[in-house]
Each structure stands twice: as structure tokens, then as C-alpha cells.
Design a protein around this motif. Structure first.
Motif, mmCIF file in Angstrom:
data_model
loop_
_atom_site.group_PDB
_atom_site.id
_atom_site.type_symbol
_atom_site.label_atom_id
_atom_site.label_comp_id
_atom_site.label_asym_id
_atom_site.label_seq_id
_atom_site.Cartn_x
_atom_site.Cartn_y
_atom_site.Cartn_z
ATOM 1 N N LEU A 3 0.837 -1.198 0.000
ATOM 2 C CA LEU A 3 0.000 0.000 0.000
ATOM 3 C C LEU A 3 0.871 1.245 0.000
ATOM 4 N N ILE A 4 0.562 2.150 -0.922
ATOM 5 C CA ILE A 4 1.279 3.411 -1.048
ATOM 6 C C ILE A 4 0.279 4.544 -0.807
ATOM 7 N N ALA A 5 0.594 5.418 0.142
ATOM 8 C CA ALA A 5 -0.235 6.605 0.369
ATOM 9 C C ALA A 5 0.233 7.706 -0.573
ATOM 10 N N ILE A 6 -0.738 8.413 -1.132
ATOM 11 C CA ILE A 6 -0.469 9.541 -2.024
ATOM 12 C C ILE A 6 -1.132 10.768 -1.419
ATOM 13 N N GLY A 7 -0.387 11.873 -1.353
ATOM 14 C CA GLY A 7 -0.976 13.099 -0.832
ATOM 15 C C GLY A 7 -0.322 14.327 -1.429
ATOM 16 N N ALA A 8 -1.095 15.411 -1.486
ATOM 17 C CA ALA A 8 -0.582 16.702 -1.957
ATOM 18 C C ALA A 8 -1.519 17.796 -1.474
ATOM 19 N N PRO A 55 -2.918 24.818 2.980
ATOM 20 C CA PRO A 55 -4.146 24.342 2.329
ATOM 21 C C PRO A 55 -4.444 22.901 2.739
ATOM 22 N N LYS A 56 -5.702 22.501 2.569
ATOM 23 C CA LYS A 56 -6.091 21.115 2.846
ATOM 24 C C LYS A 56 -5.367 20.168 1.886
ATOM 25 N N PHE A 57 -5.185 18.943 2.330
ATOM 26 C CA PHE A 57 -4.535 17.904 1.536
ATOM 27 C C PHE A 57 -5.560 17.065 0.788
ATOM 28 N N ILE A 58 -5.144 16.532 -0.328
ATOM 29 C CA ILE A 58 -5.856 15.476 -1.037
ATOM 30 C C ILE A 58 -5.063 14.202 -0.759
ATOM 31 N N ASN A 59 -5.750 13.154 -0.319
ATOM 32 C CA ASN A 59 -5.095 11.907 0.050
ATOM 33 C C ASN A 59 -5.805 10.706 -0.555
ATOM 34 N N GLY A 60 -5.036 9.696 -0.870
ATOM 35 C CA GLY A 60 -5.563 8.429 -1.339
ATOM 36 C C GLY A 60 -4.537 7.343 -1.105
ATOM 37 N N VAL A 61 -4.909 6.129 -1.417
ATOM 38 C CA VAL A 61 -4.016 4.980 -1.278
ATOM 39 C C VAL A 61 -4.126 4.139 -2.540
#
Length: 167
Positions: A3-8, A55-61
Motif C-alpha cells: 500500500l502506497i499513500a499519495i498526498g498533496a 491548504p487542505k490535503f488530497i489523500n488516497g491509497v
């Protein structure tokens, strides 16, 4: 399962939004020779941790398969982060891209050299756990054996203020 978390929370150069940046990261992962993307959660919006005026983050996996070692995978992820303009200067700073190995086939690795497996703070972060539950509702923390739902229930309610994005 890896599992890889992605965020920006910043848009990378050439992308209009952090969401577009995160979606582009998934495309880049799919183009990697030694990486097979097998699933992607919905995208979630969350406040920065620790709380700040960022700013708020966008996150996914994303779930992947790979023949790479954890060290080689981490190196590849750093190369992708760099392609989006990530420069590591200050801990917890705003960023165009953040890619973290959360779970590498259930391996447990405590070491002075990265990556530590599973990710040492993943079980405390709703912005990681909610996307994991979205993708794998039966996932268990490799160290504690707790389910992702148990981990989410254990979190303080003030950090659960994240929501899935609707596109």
C-alpha cells in the motif's frame, strides 16, 4: 499487498489542482516497469497534520505489486516525488507530492535506514486509514493485528474530519 499513500496540498507545475497532481502520480506509477497498480481508493480531503494554515490535503491509497525491494521502491517513489517538484526542506511542510510506503506485504522492519515498515505513523492518521478502508476494508495492521476499522474507531474524533471527494 503493498500500500502506497499519495498526498498533496499544492499543485505541481503543469497541474491545476492538488487532486490533478495526485491523479497524475497514479498514472506515473502505472507507467513504471516494475510496478503494477492493482487498486486505488477514492480521494479524500483533510486538514494538514499537525494543524497549520496550509491548504487542505488530497489523500488516497494505491495497492501495487512489485518485484522491487522496499528500499528500491522507496527510491522510485522519491524519484516520482521529485518529478512533481518535491523538495524536502522542513518536516510537515506544504508539498506538491508525498508518496509513502504504508504496508509492504505485511513486513515488519524497524531500522535506522528507511523505510520503516509498516509506516510508523499510519495507524494514527485518518487520512491514511480511511482510504485504506475504502480499498481494503479487512486490512490489518501488521504489528498489532488490529483491523483498519478498529484503528479508525480508536482515533480521536477531531482528526476524523475528512471526507471523500466527489468528482
Amino acid at each position: 499487498m503493498i500500500l502506497i499513500a499519495i498526498g498533496a496540498n499544492l499543485s505541481a507545475n503543469g497541474y491545476k489542482t492538488p487532486l490533478a497532481t495526485c491523479e497524475a502520480a497514479v498514472v506515473l506509477l502505472k507507467q513504471e516497469v516494475d510496478i503494477e497498480v492493482v487498486g486505488c481508493s477514492r480521494w479524500f480531503k483533510s486538514d494538514p497534520v499537525p494543524m497549520s494554515k496550509q491548504p487542505k490535503f488530497i489523500n488516497g491509497v494505491v495497492a501495487i505489486n512489485t518485484t522491487l525491494s522496499p528500499e528500491s521502491l522507496l527510491s522510485r517513489l522519491h524519484t516520482i516525488e521529485n518529478a512533481f517538484g518535491r523538495v524536502r526542506q522542513v518536516r510537515n511542510e506544504a508539498r506538491q507530492m508525498d508518496l509513502d510506503i504504508i504496508d509492504f506485504n505485511g513486513k515488519i522492519r524497524v531500522s535506522s535506514t528507511p523505510p520503516i515498515l509498516p509506516h510508523p505513523r499510519a495507524a494514527e492518521r485518518a487520512f491514511v486509514l480511511l482510504p485504506i478502508r475504502d480499498l481494503f476494508p479487512n486490512w490489518q495492521d501488521p504489528i498489532t493485528g488490529e483491523t483498519v476499522s478498529d484503528r479508525i474507531k480508536a482515533l480521536s474524533s477531531d482528526i476524523l474530519d475528512i471526507c471523500p471527494l466527489t468528482t
